[in-house]
Design an enzyme around this catalytic site. Structure first.
Site, PDB file in Angstrom:
ATOM      1  NE  ARG A 159     -11.983  -0.911  -1.419  1.00  0.00           N
ATOM      2  CZ  ARG A 159     -10.797  -1.503  -1.337  1.00  0.00           C
ATOM      3  NH1 ARG A 159     -10.524  -2.567  -2.010  1.00  0.00           N
ATOM      4  NH2 ARG A 159      -9.870  -0.996  -0.582  1.00  0.00           N
ATOM      5  N   PRO A 160     -16.916   3.344  -2.901  1.00  0.00           N
ATOM      6  CG  PRO A 160     -18.269   4.734  -1.619  1.00  0.00           C
ATOM      7  CD  PRO A 160     -17.672   3.369  -1.649  1.00  0.00           C
ATOM      8  CB  ILE A 161     -13.879   7.012  -6.134  1.00  0.00           C
ATOM      9  CG1 ILE A 161     -14.777   7.017  -7.386  1.00  0.00           C
ATOM     10  CG2 ILE A 161     -13.108   5.723  -6.040  1.00  0.00           C
ATOM     11  CD1 ILE A 161     -13.981   7.194  -8.662  1.00  0.00           C
ATOM     12  CG  ASP A 162     -18.215   9.602  -2.090  1.00  0.00           C
ATOM     13  OD1 ASP A 162     -17.549   8.549  -1.977  1.00  0.00           O
ATOM     14  OD2 ASP A 162     -18.783  10.140  -1.122  1.00  0.00           O
ATOM     15  CG  LEU A 163     -14.934  10.800   0.515  1.00  0.00           C
ATOM     16  CD1 LEU A 163     -14.305  10.074   1.697  1.00  0.00           C
ATOM     17  CD2 LEU A 163     -15.718  12.013   0.995  1.00  0.00           C
ATOM     18  CB  CYS A 205     -13.686  -4.833  -5.155  1.00  0.00           C
ATOM     19  SG  CYS A 205     -13.488  -4.283  -3.487  1.00  0.00           S
ATOM     20  NE  ARG A 246      -5.447  -7.604  -5.174  1.00  0.00           N
ATOM     21  CZ  ARG A 246      -6.313  -7.093  -4.310  1.00  0.00           C
ATOM     22  NH1 ARG A 246      -7.394  -7.762  -3.977  1.00  0.00           N
ATOM     23  NH2 ARG A 246      -6.122  -5.920  -3.771  1.00  0.00           N
ATOM     24  CG  ASP A 257      -6.050  -3.966   4.647  1.00  0.00           C
ATOM     25  OD1 ASP A 257      -7.243  -4.053   4.308  1.00  0.00           O
ATOM     26  OD2 ASP A 257      -5.234  -3.235   4.050  1.00  0.00           O
ATOM     27  CG  ASN A 291      -2.091  -1.011   0.970  1.00  0.00           C
ATOM     28  OD1 ASN A 291      -2.209  -1.606  -0.102  1.00  0.00           O
ATOM     29  ND2 ASN A 291      -2.922  -1.217   1.989  1.00  0.00           N
ATOM     30  NE  ARG A 326     -13.056   0.651  -5.576  1.00  0.00           N
ATOM     31  CZ  ARG A 326     -12.499   1.724  -5.094  1.00  0.00           C
ATOM     32  NH1 ARG A 326     -11.249   1.679  -4.672  1.00  0.00           N
ATOM     33  NH2 ARG A 326     -13.170   2.841  -5.021  1.00  0.00           N
ATOM     34  CB  ILE A 344     -12.982   0.126   7.388  1.00  0.00           C
ATOM     35  CG1 ILE A 344     -12.217   0.336   8.697  1.00  0.00           C
ATOM     36  CG2 ILE A 344     -12.401   0.970   6.247  1.00  0.00           C
ATOM     37  CD1 ILE A 344     -11.973   1.746   9.105  1.00  0.00           C
TER      38      ILE A 344
END
Ligand code: UD1
Length: 417
Positions: A121-125, A116, A397, A305, A23, A92, A327
């Site tokens: 898992r939105p990406i609005d922010l 996923c 992954r 995680d 990450n 993603r 989360i």
């Protein structure tokens, strides 16, 4: 499709050195786009997600070469602004390229990342913040078309301390005009690592690791050299492997500070842990204890995680544990698989109740996502008999050479086709 076959019941012992953090690598590789020069990034783990990000950079025109664990990225020849759809669908977190491409070219076209395995898992922010900085983003036919005539620094108040949104804003802001302040920023160690990389390249970023990050825009970034921090989730996974098998291992090349919430929970469950500089000794107890509450939270809280791996441990702890996943929605798919192995788990929305059983039994199970897959490996290490785990590509992954590492520690695990 490759599978793991694990014969359970072996205590782990020995030493393991921890790989670089996935990450951290992903946003830093995205950041290498900005300079248009050469970045040398070391301690790169060999992972499917890293290969994906390299493919994205190459598809845009960057020159990327790997030697050992060092990636050399020259982004001077990037000549495309469209990120291939199939790569975005595969990973993603490729959305992190948006901020970097806007910073360098003022333009990027990228497929809208779908949901996923662990929720929508939105990406609005991400979008709201980039728009606030002056990006015009059109969403049509499953694509995001982003353009700007020049990003401008501004005050951004995040509704939630999203890791990806914080990183995307940092990348967009490094060469923007003026000062950008991110309030309620994510505080994860990987954000600090990104700040280090950016500052090594000549950016002016302060505050990473706290809730307020300030980025003063500079003209351009330079060539630089950076070493990726150790992967705290991989370290936590092997620490849990020692605890669940009643083993005794030394986890090396880690940053203990990044592991404090994991250490605290493993100790609460009965593990004995000694810290010594950049190494930890973890001794699994004869008797594991249930946890009254395991709640995932943004850093420095307990990481989502590591939730699945701890749940695997709690399945054989003495007593009943409550796991609260705050989360992500839908991050309990491993619970059903663990149940096939004899675990007693009931889930109610974001809460799971885990009643410790005497032992797990080997079964055919399927990895549904990366960390859930790691949890099944942990369960397999301690289960009676043989466990067969399908879809291990999820595990690859995020874990480098997991099979080899575990066998070196005394486990009995092999891959079959
Ligand atoms: C990163 C990590 C992932 C980790 C997660 C939380 C990487 C590559 N991945 O993911 O391993 O599990 O942090 O520690 O670093 N959200 C929104 N809108 C947004 C962005 C996020 O609602 O625009 C929500 C998400 O749906 C989720 C929560 O915020 O419920 C946390 O997401 P975020 O911190 O953004 O995680 P990622 O960056 O995707």
């Amino acid at each position: 499709m490759e599978k793991y076959i694990i014969n359970g019941g072996y205590k782990l012992s020995g030493e393991i050195s921890i790989q670089g953090a996935k990450n951290s690598v992903l946003p830093i590789l995205a950041a290498t786009v900005i300079s248009g020069g050469t970045s040398i990034v070391s301690n790169i783990p060999k992972l499917r997600d890293v290969d994906m990000m390299v493919k994205i950079l190459s598809s845009l025109g960057a020159d990327v070469s790997l030697e050992g664990d060092v990636l050399v990225i020259n982004s001077s020849q990037i000549n495309k602004i469209e990120v291939p759809e199939e790569l975005v669908r595969e990973m993603r977190s490729s959305i992190i390229i948006m901020g970097a491409m806007l910073a360098r070219f003022g333009e990027v076209k990228i497929a809208f990342p779908g949901g996923c395995e662990i929720g929508p898992r939105p990406i609005d922010l991400h979008l709201k913040s980039l728009r606030q900085m002056g990006a015009v983003i059109e969403e049509a036919h499953g694509f995001l078309d982003c353009k700007t005539t020049g990003l401008k620094g501004c005050e951004i108040q995040l509704d939630y301390p999203s890791v990806g949104a914080t990183e995307n804003i940092m990348l967009a802001a490094v060469t923007a005009e003026g000062v950008t302040t991110i309030r309620n920023a994510a505080r994860e160690p990987e954000i600090i690592d990104l700040q280090h990389y950016l500052n090594e390249a000549g950016a002016r970023v302060v505050g990473a690791g706290t809730s307020i990050i300030t980025i003063e825009g500079v003209e351009s970034l330079n060539d630089c050299n950076h070493r990726i921090i150790p992967d705290r989730i991989v370290a936590g996974t092997y620490m849990t492997a020692a605890a669940i098998t009643k083993g005794e291992i030394i986890v090396k090349d880690i940053i203990t500070d990044h592991l404090l919430s994991i250490i605290a929970k493993l100790r609460e469950a009965g593990a004995i842990i000694y810290a010594n500089g950049s190494a930890l000794k973890v001794i699994g107890p004869n008797k594991l204890y249930a946890l009254e509450m395991l709640q995932t939270l943004p850093y420095p809280g307990f990481p989502t995680d590591m939730q699945a791996q701890l749940m695997a441990l709690l399945t054989i702890a003495n007593g009943t544990s409550i796991v609260n996943e705050t989360i992500f929605e839908n991050r309990f798919k491993h619970a059903e698989e663990l149940t096939r192995m004899g675990a007693s788990i009931k889930t109610f929305g974001k809460v799971a109740v885990v009643k410790g059983v005497k032992e797990l039994t080997g079964a055919k199970v399927s990895a549904k996502d990366l960390r859930g897959g790691a949890a099944l490996v942990l369960a397999g290490l301690v289960a009676q008999g043989t466990t067969e785990i399908e879809n291990i590509y999820h595990i690859n992954r995020g874990y480098e050479s997991m099979e080899e590492n575990l066998n070196k520690l005394g486990a009995n695990i092999k891959t079959i086709k």
